[in-house]
Motif scaffolding. Sequence first.
Motif, PDB file in Angstrom:
ATOM      1  N   ALA A 181       5.878 -15.478  -8.420  1.00 29.63           N
ATOM      2  CA  ALA A 181       6.523 -14.442  -9.228  1.00 29.63           C
ATOM      3  C   ALA A 181       7.012 -14.979 -10.568  1.00 29.63           C
ATOM      4  N   ASP A 182       7.159 -16.316 -10.682  1.00 29.04           N
ATOM      5  CA  ASP A 182       7.631 -16.917 -11.926  1.00 29.04           C
ATOM      6  C   ASP A 182       6.504 -17.238 -12.901  1.00 29.04           C
ATOM      7  N   VAL A 183       5.258 -17.066 -12.466  1.00 34.60           N
ATOM      8  CA  VAL A 183       4.125 -17.332 -13.347  1.00 34.60           C
ATOM      9  C   VAL A 183       4.154 -16.342 -14.503  1.00 34.60           C
ATOM     10  N   ALA A 184       4.091 -16.860 -15.725  1.00 36.02           N
ATOM     11  CA  ALA A 184       4.228 -15.991 -16.898  1.00 36.02           C
ATOM     12  C   ALA A 184       3.110 -14.962 -16.979  1.00 36.02           C
ATOM     13  N   ASP A 185       1.909 -15.359 -16.622  1.00 36.16           N
ATOM     14  CA  ASP A 185       0.750 -14.475 -16.652  1.00 36.16           C
ATOM     15  C   ASP A 185       0.638 -13.774 -15.304  1.00 36.16           C
ATOM     16  N   VAL A 186       0.969 -12.482 -15.257  1.00 37.38           N
ATOM     17  CA  VAL A 186       0.961 -11.767 -13.985  1.00 37.38           C
ATOM     18  C   VAL A 186      -0.442 -11.736 -13.389  1.00 37.38           C
ATOM     19  N   ARG A 187      -1.454 -11.636 -14.221  1.00 35.53           N
ATOM     20  CA  ARG A 187      -2.816 -11.657 -13.682  1.00 35.53           C
ATOM     21  C   ARG A 187      -3.121 -13.000 -13.033  1.00 35.53           C
ATOM     22  N   GLY A 188      -2.554 -14.064 -13.575  1.00 32.18           N
ATOM     23  CA  GLY A 188      -2.694 -15.365 -12.929  1.00 32.18           C
ATOM     24  C   GLY A 188      -2.031 -15.378 -11.563  1.00 32.18           C
ATOM     25  N   ALA A 189      -0.870 -14.731 -11.457  1.00 35.57           N
ATOM     26  CA  ALA A 189      -0.179 -14.634 -10.174  1.00 35.57           C
ATOM     27  C   ALA A 189      -1.009 -13.842  -9.173  1.00 35.57           C
ATOM     28  N   VAL A 190      -1.656 -12.781  -9.641  1.00 34.95           N
ATOM     29  CA  VAL A 190      -2.533 -12.000  -8.767  1.00 34.95           C
ATOM     30  C   VAL A 190      -3.665 -12.881  -8.246  1.00 34.95           C
ATOM     31  N   GLY A 191      -4.198 -13.737  -9.120  1.00 30.77           N
ATOM     32  CA  GLY A 191      -5.269 -14.632  -8.708  1.00 30.77           C
ATOM     33  C   GLY A 191      -4.833 -15.600  -7.627  1.00 30.77           C
ATOM     34  N   VAL A 192      -3.625 -16.164  -7.781  1.00 33.43           N
ATOM     35  CA  VAL A 192      -3.105 -17.078  -6.762  1.00 33.43           C
ATOM     36  C   VAL A 192      -2.929 -16.345  -5.441  1.00 33.43           C
ATOM     37  N   LEU A 193      -2.322 -15.166  -5.494  1.00 37.39           N
ATOM     38  CA  LEU A 193      -2.117 -14.399  -4.265  1.00 37.39           C
ATOM     39  C   LEU A 193      -3.452 -14.076  -3.608  1.00 37.39           C
ATOM     40  N   GLY A 194      -4.450 -13.731  -4.409  1.00 40.58           N
ATOM     41  CA  GLY A 194      -5.762 -13.432  -3.860  1.00 40.58           C
ATOM     42  C   GLY A 194      -6.374 -14.619  -3.141  1.00 40.58           C
ATOM     43  N   GLU A 195      -6.194 -15.827  -3.691  1.00 39.88           N
ATOM     44  CA  GLU A 195      -6.723 -17.027  -3.047  1.00 39.88           C
ATOM     45  C   GLU A 195      -6.035 -17.281  -1.706  1.00 39.88           C
ATOM     46  N   VAL A 196      -4.702 -17.147  -1.688  1.00 39.53           N
ATOM     47  CA  VAL A 196      -3.964 -17.337  -0.440  1.00 39.53           C
ATOM     48  C   VAL A 196      -4.397 -16.300   0.591  1.00 39.53           C
ATOM     49  N   LEU A 197      -4.505 -15.056   0.155  1.00 41.06           N
ATOM     50  CA  LEU A 197      -4.886 -13.983   1.061  1.00 41.06           C
ATOM     51  C   LEU A 197      -6.292 -14.196   1.613  1.00 41.06           C
ATOM     52  N   ALA A 198      -7.213 -14.642   0.767  1.00 37.55           N
ATOM     53  CA  ALA A 198      -8.593 -14.848   1.214  1.00 37.55           C
ATOM     54  C   ALA A 198      -8.666 -15.890   2.315  1.00 37.55           C
ATOM     55  N   ARG A 199      -7.918 -16.988   2.180  1.00 36.74           N
ATOM     56  CA  ARG A 199      -7.943 -18.020   3.214  1.00 36.74           C
ATOM     57  C   ARG A 199      -7.294 -17.518   4.500  1.00 36.74           C
ATOM     58  N   LEU A 200      -6.267 -16.713   4.355  1.00 38.88           N
ATOM     59  CA  LEU A 200      -5.567 -16.197   5.530  1.00 38.88           C
ATOM     60  C   LEU A 200      -6.454 -15.258   6.340  1.00 38.88           C
ATOM     61  N   VAL A 201      -7.057 -14.268   5.682  1.00 34.91           N
ATOM     62  CA  VAL A 201      -7.809 -13.248   6.417  1.00 34.91           C
ATOM     63  C   VAL A 201      -9.185 -13.736   6.853  1.00 34.91           C
ATOM     64  N   ALA A 202      -9.554 -14.959   6.462  1.00 35.62           N
ATOM     65  CA  ALA A 202     -10.810 -15.531   6.952  1.00 35.62           C
ATOM     66  C   ALA A 202     -10.723 -15.889   8.429  1.00 35.62           C
ATOM     67  N   VAL A 203      -9.512 -15.868   8.978  1.00 38.39           N
ATOM     68  CA  VAL A 203      -9.271 -16.320  10.348  1.00 38.39           C
ATOM     69  C   VAL A 203      -9.008 -15.126  11.263  1.00 38.39           C
ATOM     70  N   PRO A 204      -9.649 -15.078  12.436  1.00 35.31           N
ATOM     71  CA  PRO A 204      -9.299 -14.031  13.409  1.00 35.31           C
ATOM     72  C   PRO A 204      -7.845 -14.185  13.854  1.00 35.31           C
ATOM     73  N   ALA A 205      -7.184 -13.083  14.091  1.00 31.32           N
ATOM     74  CA  ALA A 205      -5.790 -13.141  14.539  1.00 31.32           C
ATOM     75  C   ALA A 205      -5.702 -13.734  15.942  1.00 31.32           C
ATOM     76  N   PRO A 206      -4.666 -14.527  16.207  1.00 30.33           N
ATOM     77  CA  PRO A 206      -4.470 -15.044  17.568  1.00 30.33           C
ATOM     78  C   PRO A 206      -4.229 -13.909  18.559  1.00 30.33           C
ATOM     79  N   GLU A 207      -4.502 -14.182  19.806  1.00 31.62           N
ATOM     80  CA  GLU A 207      -4.238 -13.198  20.857  1.00 31.62           C
ATOM     81  C   GLU A 207      -2.747 -12.882  20.922  1.00 31.62           C
TER      82      GLU A 207
END
Length: 238
Positions: free
Chosen positions: A40-66
Motif C-alpha cells: 500500500a506504500d508503493v507510490a505507483d498504485v499500478r505497481g502495487a497491483v502488479g505485486v498483488l497479482g504476482e502473490v495471488l497467482a502463486r497462491l491460487v496455483a495450489v489446490p486448497a487443503p482438505e
Amino acid sequence: MVRWGVAGAAGVLGVGVGGGVVDVAGMRETAGAVGAAGVADVADVRGAVGVLGEVLARLVAVPAPEGLRTLGGAVERMLAAAPETVGRLADASERRLLADCVAAVREVAGEPGDRLLHWDLHYDNILAGRADTGRAGQWVALDPKPLAGDPGFELFPALVNLFDAGEVVWRFDALTEAVGLERDRGRARAWTLGRVLQNAVWGAGTGGHRMVPEHAEIARQLLGGGVTVRAGVRWCGG
C-alpha cells in the motif's frame, strides 16, 4: 509443497510454486517477520497491483487443503439471501444492479472451484519481509480468511481497496491476466460480482438499505458492456 496449520483464528500456510514462495499467515503469527513497508506504500498504485497479482497467482496455483470452508457453501447462502437483500434496497437502480449480480452468480454457481483463496488479499495485507527473518525480497501476505474456490472470487479486494473509479477496468484486466483468467474474464467478472452480492447480503444483515457506493460502481463498470459467461449467455447492467 503445502504446509497448513491453524492456531486459533490465525492460519499459517507456506506454498512453494515454481521456485517462488507465498507465505500467508495470521497477523499475530508473522508480526515479527515483516517490516513496516507494505504494498500500500508503493507510490505507483499500478505497481502495487502488479505485486498483488504476482502473490495471488502463486497462491491460487495450489489446490486448497482438505477441510477448508468452500465457495460452494458461501454461494448457496448468498443466493438464498439474495431475494430479501435485493428487496431491502431503497434505490430502484440499485435493486436492478444487484439483481444483475445475482443473475451473473447463478450462471457460475455450479462450478465454485478448488483453488486456495486468501479471501481478503488487499494492499494493506501484503508487507515486505524482513532480512533478519530470512524473508528479504519476499512479499508476505497476512491475515487470511482461507477458502477453497475460484480465483475470480479473489479479485474484488484489490479493486475496492485504494479505490479509483477510473482504474477499475485496468486493475481487473491486469489481475485476470496475472492469474491466467484473461481468456475467461466472463467467469472472473461473475465471481467478482459475487463479492458485491456477498457484501450487500452482509450489509442487509446489519440493517443497511443502500449498496456501498464503491461496490455499486465496480458492479456497474463490470456489467456495463455485457459479458459472455458461457456460449449464448449474456447479461447487461441495469
